[in-house]
Write an enzyme that holds these catalytic residues in place. Structure first.
Site, PDB file in Angstrom:
ATOM      1  CB  CYS A 157      -0.918  -0.051   1.227  1.00 14.31           C
ATOM      2  SG  CYS A 157      -1.780   1.484   1.593  1.00 14.31           S
TER       3      CYS A 157
ATOM      4  CB  CYS B 230       0.299   1.669   4.137  1.00 15.91           C
ATOM      5  SG  CYS B 230      -1.441   1.183   4.034  1.00 15.91           S
TER       6      CYS B 230
END
Length: 145
Positions: free
Chosen positions: A68, A71
């Site tokens: 991600c 993230c």
């Protein structure tokens, strides 16, 4: 004044910290690791469950995954937030790829998602990457008391 219960992120040991003792200097009675080191630990299911159920310190969980982009972009901000919020709040990370059952139980539909727990209950949740100052502000707005 009452003692605080803090769960070690390394071994899952539950530590009793007297209010007057500096939590930043405390070490786990079971494994000897520092209780708070200014870095959010990536935890598995067992330690995650113990953090939520046994800690008397609020717990902020960052649910993330290695693939991600947002993230990964938020990771340094989460580190900075840990240095500012500890020892009043425990910051941990939960890899949703490794802990799919917990992510499903939490109802995670997008990452990164941060969930603030206090007294064993979810107090607040937000999704999307944030800078450190916004993380700290969001936590402080939702802390009980």
């Amino acid at each position: 004044m009452s003692d605080r219960l803090v769960v070690c992120t390394q071994c899952g040991g539950v530590n009793r910290l007297p209010e007057q003792r500096s939590a930043l200097e405390a070490k786990c009675g079971k494994c000897g690791a520092k209780i708070f080191d200014g870095h959010p630990a990536d935890v598995g299911a067992e330690i995650f469950d113990k953090q939520i159920a046994r800690s008397s310190v609020p717990v902020l969980v960052d649910v993330w995954a290695p693939w991600c982009g947002p993230c990964r972009a938020m990771a340094p901000a989460y580190e900075i937030a840990a240095r500012e919020l500890e020892p009043r709040v425990r910051l941990i990370k939960l890899n949703s790829d490794n802990e799919q059952q917990i992510a499903a139980k939490l109802g995670i539909s997008g990452i990164p998602t941060m969930i603030l727990f206090a007294d064993g209950r979810e107090r607040a949740r937000t999704s999307g990457a944030m800078p450190a100052s916004a993380i700290v502000r969001w936590v402080r707005e939702h802390l009980p008391g």
